[in-house]
Design a protein around this motif. Structure first.
Motif, PDB file in Angstrom:
ATOM      1  N   THR A  15       0.847  -1.210   0.000  1.00  0.00           N
ATOM      2  CA  THR A  15       0.000   0.000   0.000  1.00  0.00           C
ATOM      3  C   THR A  15       0.873   1.247   0.000  1.00  0.00           C
ATOM      4  OG1 THR A  15      -1.673  -1.211   1.248  1.00  0.00           O
ATOM      5  CG2 THR A  15      -1.825   1.195   1.324  1.00  0.00           C
ATOM      6  N   THR A  31       9.046  -8.291  -4.966  1.00  0.00           N
ATOM      7  CA  THR A  31       9.322  -9.676  -5.368  1.00  0.00           C
ATOM      8  C   THR A  31       8.041 -10.526  -5.256  1.00  0.00           C
ATOM      9  OG1 THR A  31      10.352  -9.869  -3.183  1.00  0.00           O
ATOM     10  CG2 THR A  31      11.826  -9.877  -5.082  1.00  0.00           C
ATOM     11  N   ASN A  57       6.463 -20.229   3.137  1.00  0.00           N
ATOM     12  CA  ASN A  57       7.932 -20.235   3.225  1.00  0.00           C
ATOM     13  C   ASN A  57       8.548 -19.291   2.201  1.00  0.00           C
ATOM     14  OD1 ASN A  57       8.366 -22.198   5.274  1.00  0.00           O
ATOM     15  ND2 ASN A  57       7.674 -23.757   3.819  1.00  0.00           N
ATOM     16  N   GLY A  85       9.715  -6.257  -0.091  1.00  0.00           N
ATOM     17  CA  GLY A  85       9.762  -7.721   0.067  1.00  0.00           C
ATOM     18  C   GLY A  85      11.101  -8.322  -0.313  1.00  0.00           C
ATOM     19  N   ARG A  88      14.941 -10.398   2.064  1.00  0.00           N
ATOM     20  CA  ARG A  88      14.068 -10.976   3.066  1.00  0.00           C
ATOM     21  C   ARG A  88      14.819 -11.887   4.030  1.00  0.00           C
ATOM     22  NH1 ARG A  88       8.686 -10.583   1.008  1.00  0.00           N
ATOM     23  NH2 ARG A  88       7.204 -11.548   2.412  1.00  0.00           N
ATOM     24  N   ARG A 127      -8.052  -8.481   3.322  1.00  0.00           N
ATOM     25  CA  ARG A 127      -7.443  -7.953   2.080  1.00  0.00           C
ATOM     26  C   ARG A 127      -8.087  -8.579   0.834  1.00  0.00           C
ATOM     27  NH1 ARG A 127      -1.187  -8.073   1.359  1.00  0.00           N
ATOM     28  NH2 ARG A 127      -1.450 -10.205   2.089  1.00  0.00           N
ATOM     29  N   PHE A 138      -7.454  -3.661  -1.806  1.00  0.00           N
ATOM     30  CA  PHE A 138      -8.588  -3.162  -1.021  1.00  0.00           C
ATOM     31  C   PHE A 138      -8.641  -3.920   0.306  1.00  0.00           C
ATOM     32  CE2 PHE A 138      -9.470  -2.327  -5.402  1.00  0.00           C
ATOM     33  CZ  PHE A 138     -10.105  -1.094  -5.411  1.00  0.00           C
ATOM     34  N   ARG A 172       3.835 -17.375   7.881  1.00  0.00           N
ATOM     35  CA  ARG A 172       4.567 -16.233   7.297  1.00  0.00           C
ATOM     36  C   ARG A 172       5.102 -15.314   8.392  1.00  0.00           C
ATOM     37  NH1 ARG A 172       0.003 -14.157   3.596  1.00  0.00           N
ATOM     38  NH2 ARG A 172       1.282 -12.291   3.394  1.00  0.00           N
TER      39      ARG A 172
HETATM   40  P1  AP5 Z   1       4.750 -10.596  -0.373  1.00  0.00           P
HETATM   41  O1  AP5 Z   1       3.816 -10.449  -1.476  1.00  0.00           O
HETATM   42  O2  AP5 Z   1       5.957  -9.724  -0.289  1.00  0.00           O
HETATM   43  O3  AP5 Z   1       3.915 -10.586   0.983  1.00  0.00           O
HETATM   44  P2  AP5 Z   1       4.213 -10.085   2.485  1.00  0.00           P
HETATM   45  O4  AP5 Z   1       5.578  -9.541   2.737  1.00  0.00           O
HETATM   46  O5  AP5 Z   1       3.799 -11.217   3.332  1.00  0.00           O
HETATM   47  O6  AP5 Z   1       3.389  -8.838   2.609  1.00  0.00           O
HETATM   48  P3  AP5 Z   1       1.914  -8.664   2.224  1.00  0.00           P
HETATM   49  O7  AP5 Z   1       1.785  -8.462   0.726  1.00  0.00           O
HETATM   50  O8  AP5 Z   1       1.078  -9.758   2.815  1.00  0.00           O
HETATM   51  O9  AP5 Z   1       1.527  -7.350   3.015  1.00  0.00           O
HETATM   52  P4  AP5 Z   1       1.865  -5.840   2.804  1.00  0.00           P
HETATM   53  O10 AP5 Z   1       2.783  -5.417   3.901  1.00  0.00           O
HETATM   54  O11 AP5 Z   1       2.284  -5.535   1.394  1.00  0.00           O
HETATM   55  O12 AP5 Z   1       0.440  -5.228   3.102  1.00  0.00           O
HETATM   56  P5  AP5 Z   1      -0.648  -4.537   2.135  1.00  0.00           P
HETATM   57  O13 AP5 Z   1      -0.186  -3.175   1.731  1.00  0.00           O
HETATM   58  O14 AP5 Z   1      -1.112  -5.457   1.075  1.00  0.00           O
HETATM   59  O15 AP5 Z   1       5.349 -12.103  -0.345  1.00  0.00           O
HETATM   60  C1  AP5 Z   1       4.492 -13.213  -0.490  1.00  0.00           C
HETATM   61  C2  AP5 Z   1       5.326 -14.484  -0.546  1.00  0.00           C
HETATM   62  O16 AP5 Z   1       6.207 -14.431  -1.697  1.00  0.00           O
HETATM   63  C3  AP5 Z   1       6.264 -14.741   0.641  1.00  0.00           C
HETATM   64  O17 AP5 Z   1       5.595 -15.362   1.716  1.00  0.00           O
HETATM   65  C4  AP5 Z   1       7.331 -15.634  -0.011  1.00  0.00           C
HETATM   66  O18 AP5 Z   1       6.864 -16.952  -0.150  1.00  0.00           O
HETATM   67  C5  AP5 Z   1       7.463 -15.044  -1.412  1.00  0.00           C
HETATM   68  N1  AP5 Z   1       8.506 -14.025  -1.471  1.00  0.00           N
HETATM   69  C6  AP5 Z   1       8.365 -12.703  -1.739  1.00  0.00           C
HETATM   70  N2  AP5 Z   1       9.541 -12.066  -1.699  1.00  0.00           N
HETATM   71  C7  AP5 Z   1      10.475 -13.007  -1.392  1.00  0.00           C
HETATM   72  C8  AP5 Z   1      11.887 -12.969  -1.170  1.00  0.00           C
HETATM   73  N3  AP5 Z   1      12.575 -11.829  -1.248  1.00  0.00           N
HETATM   74  N4  AP5 Z   1      12.515 -14.123  -0.867  1.00  0.00           N
HETATM   75  C9  AP5 Z   1      11.854 -15.292  -0.800  1.00  0.00           C
HETATM   76  N5  AP5 Z   1      10.522 -15.404  -0.967  1.00  0.00           N
HETATM   77  C10 AP5 Z   1       9.829 -14.262  -1.257  1.00  0.00           C
HETATM   78  O19 AP5 Z   1      -1.814  -4.316   3.219  1.00  0.00           O
HETATM   79  C11 AP5 Z   1      -2.531  -5.430   3.761  1.00  0.00           C
HETATM   80  C12 AP5 Z   1      -4.019  -5.074   3.924  1.00  0.00           C
HETATM   81  O20 AP5 Z   1      -4.126  -4.015   4.897  1.00  0.00           O
HETATM   82  C13 AP5 Z   1      -4.683  -4.515   2.642  1.00  0.00           C
HETATM   83  O21 AP5 Z   1      -5.995  -5.006   2.557  1.00  0.00           O
HETATM   84  C14 AP5 Z   1      -4.692  -2.995   2.832  1.00  0.00           C
HETATM   85  O22 AP5 Z   1      -5.784  -2.394   2.180  1.00  0.00           O
HETATM   86  C15 AP5 Z   1      -4.786  -2.868   4.348  1.00  0.00           C
HETATM   87  N6  AP5 Z   1      -4.077  -1.702   4.869  1.00  0.00           N
HETATM   88  C16 AP5 Z   1      -2.871  -1.204   4.465  1.00  0.00           C
HETATM   89  N7  AP5 Z   1      -2.530  -0.114   5.192  1.00  0.00           N
HETATM   90  C17 AP5 Z   1      -3.548   0.076   6.083  1.00  0.00           C
HETATM   91  C18 AP5 Z   1      -3.781   1.052   7.106  1.00  0.00           C
HETATM   92  N8  AP5 Z   1      -2.920   2.035   7.364  1.00  0.00           N
HETATM   93  N9  AP5 Z   1      -4.930   0.943   7.833  1.00  0.00           N
HETATM   94  C19 AP5 Z   1      -5.823  -0.063   7.573  1.00  0.00           C
HETATM   95  N10 AP5 Z   1      -5.653  -0.998   6.600  1.00  0.00           N
HETATM   96  C20 AP5 Z   1      -4.526  -0.929   5.878  1.00  0.00           C
END
Ligand code: AP5
Length: 220
Positions: A15, A31, A57, A85, A88, A127, A138, A172
């Motif tokens: 976001t 990533t 993982n 991301g 990591r 989400r 969203f 995670r």
């Molecule tokens: P990745 O896609 O990077 O997922 P993540 O780090 O687990 O982070 P998320 O996408 O779940 O959350 P976010 O912090 O981006 O939150 P968001 O803005 O969407 O990675 C997924 C997988 O890919 C990993 O588990 C791994 O397997 C692999 N991978 C990726 N990179 C890797 C690497 N470098 N090495 C190895 N494997 C890798 O927000 C979440 C929700 O909250 C949304 O609905 C949003 O609308 C809401 N929200 C946001 N801000 C607010 C706020 N201020 N108030 C209220 N709601 C809010």
């Protein structure tokens, strides 16, 4: 500027990255998004990544570093980028440093988004993502679409990520604490970490992040 965004799953990295990248006029490199694009295109990399992602993982370093390197070498990333991301784990952070050193550049700041675990769980459970690219994000309660299941911006179908089940989110989070959090200490020794709270309205957090990055730049 070359910025690394760190924070637990659901911290709001994606976001904030979209907004910060626009304000700072640098590309947002996620990533997770790159892996999801490979999954939807059914590439060999996508097939491999999916098995790791669905289990909560990390995808193996070898393929992840090669994919990130390839993206960072695209012309639009010459003047800077915002990494979401990646890295990591400490091996990926070391690989990134090595890659940048060969080009005479370095990471300028690491923005650490802090958010309590109970908030992470609520954010991930609600989400919803758009199936089209770029995938708009969203939340059923915090930022609901005007029409349920439909993207406000492009009319695409909204869906829930396969790795957003409660069980996978717990895994995670465990992976984040054991493998990703150590990179914060790694970058602290280089004096690059700025930590901000990721609680509150989205626009306020963007403002907080921009001010923190400005302070960090002024201190260097
Ligand atoms: P990745 O896609 O990077 O997922 P993540 O780090 O687990 O982070 P998320 O996408 O779940 O959350 P976010 O912090 O981006 O939150 P968001 O803005 O969407 O990675 C997924 C997988 O890919 C990993 O588990 C791994 O397997 C692999 N991978 C990726 N990179 C890797 C690497 N470098 N090495 C190895 N494997 C890798 O927000 C979440 C929700 O909250 C949304 O609905 C949003 O609308 C809401 N929200 C946001 N801000 C607010 C706020 N201020 N108030 C209220 N709601 C809010």
């Amino acid at each position: 500027m070359r910025i690394v965004l760190v924070g637990p799953p659901g911290a709001g990295k994606g976001t904030q990255a979209v907004r910060l990248a626009e304000k700072l006029a640098i590309p947002h490199i996620s990533t997770g998004d790159l892996f999801r694009a490979n999954i939807s295109q059914q590439t060999e990399l996508g097939k491999l990544a999916k098995s790791y992602m669905d289990a909560g993982n990390l995808v193996p370093d070898e393929v992840t570093i090669a994919m990130a390197k390839d993206r960072m070498e695209q012309p639009d990333a010459e003047g800077g980028f915002l990494l979401d991301g990646f890295p990591r784990n400490v091996s990926q952070a070391e690989a990134l440093d090595e890659l940048l050193v060969t080009e005479g550049i370095k990471v300028d700041a690491v923005l650490d988004l802090e958010v309590p675990e109970e908030e992470v769980v609520k954010r991930i459970a609600g989400r919803r993502l758009c199936r089209n690219e770029p995938s708009h994000v969203f939340h059923v309660t915090y930022s609901p679409p005007k029409k349920e299941g439909v993207c406000d911006i492009c009319g695409g179908e909204l869906y829930q990520r396969d790795d957003d089940s409660e069980e996978t989110v717990r895994k995670r989070l465990e992976v984040y604490h054991t493998q990703t959090e150590p990179i914060i200490d790694y970058y602290k020794t280089q004096g690059l970490v700025v930590t901000i709270s990721s609680l509150g309205p989205v626009d306020e957090i963007t403002q907080r992040a921009l001010e923190a990055l400005k302070r960090e730049k002024a201190e260097q």
